[in-house]
Write a protein that holds these residues in place. Structure first.
Motif, short mmCIF file in Angstrom:
data_model
loop_
_atom_site.label_atom_id
_atom_site.label_comp_id
_atom_site.label_asym_id
_atom_site.label_seq_id
_atom_site.Cartn_x
_atom_site.Cartn_y
_atom_site.Cartn_z
N PHE A 1 29.16 47.08 -62.41
CA PHE A 1 29.92 48.22 -61.92
C PHE A 1 30.79 48.82 -63.02
O PHE A 1 30.85 50.04 -63.19
CB PHE A 1 30.78 47.80 -60.72
N VAL B 1 31.85 51.52 -48.03
CA VAL B 1 32.39 51.96 -49.32
C VAL B 1 31.95 53.39 -49.61
O VAL B 1 32.72 54.18 -50.16
CB VAL B 1 31.92 50.99 -50.43
N ILE C 1 34.34 56.46 -50.77
CA ILE C 1 34.13 57.17 -52.04
C ILE C 1 33.95 58.66 -51.78
O ILE C 1 34.45 59.49 -52.54
CB ILE C 1 32.94 56.56 -52.80
N SER D 1 42.49 53.23 -60.33
CA SER D 1 41.66 52.03 -60.25
C SER D 1 40.21 52.37 -60.60
O SER D 1 39.83 53.54 -60.63
CB SER D 1 41.73 51.44 -58.84
N VAL E 1 37.52 52.09 -58.77
CA VAL E 1 36.85 52.79 -57.68
C VAL E 1 37.27 54.25 -57.66
O VAL E 1 36.44 55.14 -57.44
CB VAL E 1 37.14 52.10 -56.33
N GLU E 2 38.55 54.52 -57.90
CA GLU E 2 39.01 55.90 -57.96
C GLU E 2 38.39 56.64 -59.14
O GLU E 2 38.04 57.82 -59.03
CB GLU E 2 40.54 55.94 -58.04
N PHE F 1 35.46 55.95 -60.43
CA PHE F 1 34.06 56.15 -60.04
C PHE F 1 33.95 57.39 -59.15
O PHE F 1 33.07 58.23 -59.36
CB PHE F 1 33.56 54.89 -59.32
#
Length: 193
Positions: A38, A113, A117, A137, A139-140, A142
């Motif tokens: 990831f 998820v 997103i 972060s 994920v943010e 991404f």
């Protein structure tokens, strides 16, 4: 000779901690591999967006994941064995050695998820046009990278994959151009290099 039921139960109780330790080690290695994959994907998407990954938290987390995976002897044979172990992992076999079936609560269903997103993508596309990438972060980051490529998750993922492929092809072309120049320098005397 048949094994008595009480002996089988006692042996299963004795083997339990060893089985749990092996399972925990396999799951930890699998979690590290997924995390590393990831972080590499987000690093590539940041490169496509022309953002230096070193300015974000991704670089540090990528190095930490690489170091943690390098600390264990991770070989392709071990990865294949882990994958096979996780594929055959079935918790129903634990109930075979217990006198009464163990209560297993239903699995906790977490929010998808993908929808989280997509919510972040919408937010970054409409509300936050210029953000400080150093404070977000992975994920943010991404979601921010995907928000630059499309409206929905699927559309953005396809466009980002195509952009990443073009970027990698561009790197390969630049490397191929640099290779003949390096080969020509080999023929020069040392004092001219």
């Amino acid at each position: 000779m048949a094994i008595r039921r009480t002996d089988r139960l006692r042996l299963a109780r004795l083997a339990g901690p060893r089985l749990r330790d092996a399972r925990d080690a396999v799951e930890e290695r699998a979690r590290l591999r997924h995390r590393l994959c990831f972080f590499r994907r987000v690093t590539l998407l940041l490169a496509v967006a022309e953002v230096d990954p070193e300015r974000t938290c991704i670089a540090r987390r990528l190095h930490e994941a690489e170091a943690a995976l390098a600390a264990i002897p991770d070989t392709p044979e071990l990865a294949n064995a882990d994958e096979a172990y996780l594929a055959r992992l079935d918790t129903r076999s634990i109930d075979d050695w217990q006198t009464t079936p163990r209560y297993r609560p239903p699995r906790r269903v977490e929010g998808p998820v993908k929808s989280a997103i997509e919510r972040l993508m919408t937010r970054y596309r409409t509300d936050l046009t210029d953000i400080d990438l150093a404070t977000h972060s992975p994920v943010e980051l991404f979601a921010w990278c995907l928000s630059r490529h499309g409206e929905s998750y699927d559309e953005a993922a396809a466009a980002a994959a195509k952009a990443a492929e073009n970027l990698l092809l561009q790197f390969d072309a630049e490397r191929d151009k640099a290779a003949p120049a390096a080969a020509e320098r080999v023929d020069l005397p040392e004092h001219n290099q």
